[in-house]
Design a protein around this motif. Sequence first.
Motif, PDB file in Angstrom:
ATOM      1  N   ALA A 153       0.828  -1.208   0.000  1.00 32.33           N
ATOM      2  CA  ALA A 153       0.000   0.000   0.000  1.00 32.33           C
ATOM      3  C   ALA A 153       0.864   1.260   0.000  1.00 32.33           C
ATOM      4  O   ALA A 153       0.547   2.241  -0.686  1.00 32.33           O
ATOM      5  N   SER A 154       1.968   1.240   0.749  1.00 35.89           N
ATOM      6  CA  SER A 154       2.870   2.403   0.761  1.00 35.89           C
ATOM      7  C   SER A 154       3.480   2.631  -0.615  1.00 35.89           C
ATOM      8  O   SER A 154       3.553   3.776  -1.091  1.00 35.89           O
ATOM      9  N   THR A 155       3.885   1.554  -1.264  1.00 34.72           N
ATOM     10  CA  THR A 155       4.428   1.660  -2.617  1.00 34.72           C
ATOM     11  C   THR A 155       3.367   2.186  -3.577  1.00 34.72           C
ATOM     12  O   THR A 155       3.647   3.043  -4.433  1.00 34.72           O
ATOM     13  N   PHE A 156       2.154   1.693  -3.431  1.00 37.78           N
ATOM     14  CA  PHE A 156       1.051   2.141  -4.277  1.00 37.78           C
ATOM     15  C   PHE A 156       0.797   3.633  -4.090  1.00 37.78           C
ATOM     16  O   PHE A 156       0.645   4.373  -5.074  1.00 37.78           O
ATOM     17  N   LEU A 157       0.754   4.088  -2.848  1.00 35.37           N
ATOM     18  CA  LEU A 157       0.508   5.517  -2.595  1.00 35.37           C
ATOM     19  C   LEU A 157       1.631   6.386  -3.152  1.00 35.37           C
ATOM     20  O   LEU A 157       1.373   7.478  -3.684  1.00 35.37           O
ATOM     21  N   SER A 158       2.845   5.911  -3.067  1.00 37.43           N
ATOM     22  CA  SER A 158       3.965   6.670  -3.646  1.00 37.43           C
ATOM     23  C   SER A 158       3.814   6.765  -5.162  1.00 37.43           C
ATOM     24  O   SER A 158       4.043   7.820  -5.757  1.00 37.43           O
ATOM     25  N   SER A 159       3.410   5.647  -5.792  1.00 42.00           N
ATOM     26  CA  SER A 159       3.247   5.670  -7.248  1.00 42.00           C
ATOM     27  C   SER A 159       2.082   6.552  -7.653  1.00 42.00           C
ATOM     28  O   SER A 159       2.134   7.223  -8.688  1.00 42.00           O
ATOM     29  N   ILE A 160       1.016   6.596  -6.861  1.00 42.10           N
ATOM     30  CA  ILE A 160      -0.127   7.490  -7.147  1.00 42.10           C
ATOM     31  C   ILE A 160       0.335   8.944  -7.074  1.00 42.10           C
ATOM     32  O   ILE A 160      -0.013   9.760  -7.925  1.00 42.10           O
ATOM     33  N   ASN A 161       1.107   9.253  -6.039  1.00 36.52           N
ATOM     34  CA  ASN A 161       1.594  10.632  -5.893  1.00 36.52           C
ATOM     35  C   ASN A 161       2.473  11.026  -7.074  1.00 36.52           C
ATOM     36  O   ASN A 161       2.430  12.173  -7.535  1.00 36.52           O
ATOM     37  N   ASN A 162       3.245  10.092  -7.569  1.00 36.21           N
ATOM     38  CA  ASN A 162       4.142  10.408  -8.688  1.00 36.21           C
ATOM     39  C   ASN A 162       3.413  10.467 -10.027  1.00 36.21           C
ATOM     40  O   ASN A 162       3.673  11.338 -10.855  1.00 36.21           O
ATOM     41  N   SER A 163       2.485   9.530 -10.271  1.00 44.39           N
ATOM     42  CA  SER A 163       1.886   9.439 -11.605  1.00 44.39           C
ATOM     43  C   SER A 163       0.606  10.257 -11.762  1.00 44.39           C
ATOM     44  O   SER A 163       0.256  10.609 -12.883  1.00 44.39           O
ATOM     45  N   THR A 201      -8.271  12.882  -9.808  1.00 43.75           N
ATOM     46  CA  THR A 201      -9.146  11.881  -9.168  1.00 43.75           C
ATOM     47  C   THR A 201      -9.450  10.708 -10.084  1.00 43.75           C
ATOM     48  O   THR A 201      -9.562   9.576  -9.620  1.00 43.75           O
ATOM     49  N   VAL A 202      -9.595  10.928 -11.391  1.00 43.89           N
ATOM     50  CA  VAL A 202      -9.867   9.823 -12.313  1.00 43.89           C
ATOM     51  C   VAL A 202      -8.661   8.891 -12.366  1.00 43.89           C
ATOM     52  O   VAL A 202      -8.797   7.662 -12.317  1.00 43.89           O
ATOM     53  N   CYS A 203      -7.480   9.471 -12.449  1.00 40.35           N
ATOM     54  CA  CYS A 203      -6.251   8.663 -12.461  1.00 40.35           C
ATOM     55  C   CYS A 203      -6.133   7.877 -11.158  1.00 40.35           C
ATOM     56  O   CYS A 203      -5.832   6.688 -11.165  1.00 40.35           O
ATOM     57  N   ALA A 204      -6.389   8.528 -10.038  1.00 43.85           N
ATOM     58  CA  ALA A 204      -6.290   7.860  -8.743  1.00 43.85           C
ATOM     59  C   ALA A 204      -7.348   6.761  -8.608  1.00 43.85           C
ATOM     60  O   ALA A 204      -7.070   5.680  -8.084  1.00 43.85           O
ATOM     61  N   ARG A 205      -8.571   6.999  -9.085  1.00 43.38           N
ATOM     62  CA  ARG A 205      -9.633   5.996  -9.026  1.00 43.38           C
ATOM     63  C   ARG A 205      -9.264   4.770  -9.869  1.00 43.38           C
ATOM     64  O   ARG A 205      -9.434   3.638  -9.432  1.00 43.38           O
ATOM     65  N   GLN A 226      -8.650   1.038  -8.387  1.00 49.48           N
ATOM     66  CA  GLN A 226      -9.390  -0.133  -8.850  1.00 49.48           C
ATOM     67  C   GLN A 226      -8.453  -1.259  -9.269  1.00 49.48           C
ATOM     68  O   GLN A 226      -8.766  -2.434  -9.087  1.00 49.48           O
ATOM     69  N   SER A 227      -7.308  -0.914  -9.798  1.00 54.62           N
ATOM     70  CA  SER A 227      -6.357  -1.981 -10.149  1.00 54.62           C
ATOM     71  C   SER A 227      -5.666  -2.514  -8.882  1.00 54.62           C
ATOM     72  O   SER A 227      -5.273  -3.674  -8.846  1.00 54.62           O
ATOM     73  N   PHE A 228      -5.532  -1.679  -7.852  1.00 53.43           N
ATOM     74  CA  PHE A 228      -4.920  -2.109  -6.595  1.00 53.43           C
ATOM     75  C   PHE A 228      -5.868  -2.985  -5.791  1.00 53.43           C
ATOM     76  O   PHE A 228      -5.467  -3.994  -5.225  1.00 53.43           O
ATOM     77  N   VAL A 229      -7.145  -2.622  -5.750  1.00 51.62           N
ATOM     78  CA  VAL A 229      -8.164  -3.372  -5.009  1.00 51.62           C
ATOM     79  C   VAL A 229      -9.248  -3.772  -6.014  1.00 51.62           C
ATOM     80  O   VAL A 229     -10.180  -3.021  -6.263  1.00 51.62           O
TER      81      VAL A 229
END
Length: 106
Positions: free
Chosen positions: A70-80, A90-94, A98-101
């Motif tokens: 989850a920490s790695t995922f949040l870091s990648s969300i912040n970067n991408s 928000t669309v990118c994060a959603r 969805q691919s994470f969960v």
Amino acid sequence: MHYRLTFSLGTQLAAVISTCLLLPTLTLGWLGYSESYDSIKNSKIQSVGWIAETRREQLTTVLEKTNARASTFLSSINNSCAHGADNPDTVCARDALQSFVPCLSA
């Protein structure tokens, strides 16, 4: 008129000997049963404790791995998905969430 039961000397002696043998036998049997019962109970408690400890260790490992993921995922969300300092898309994060969960896509 009172009738008194009289037993032969052999019958009286047999009763005394039987009593003298029966009481220690019953006492030893009861002590053996109690020790066996306690031993089995303690063994089962120890087994359940060992299983519970193993399950706790497995759960801790799974939770640590999930936390790292989850920490790695949040870091990648912040970067991408970042569009500015604190405003992620928000669309990118959603889509990423969805691919994470996978159960969120329904």
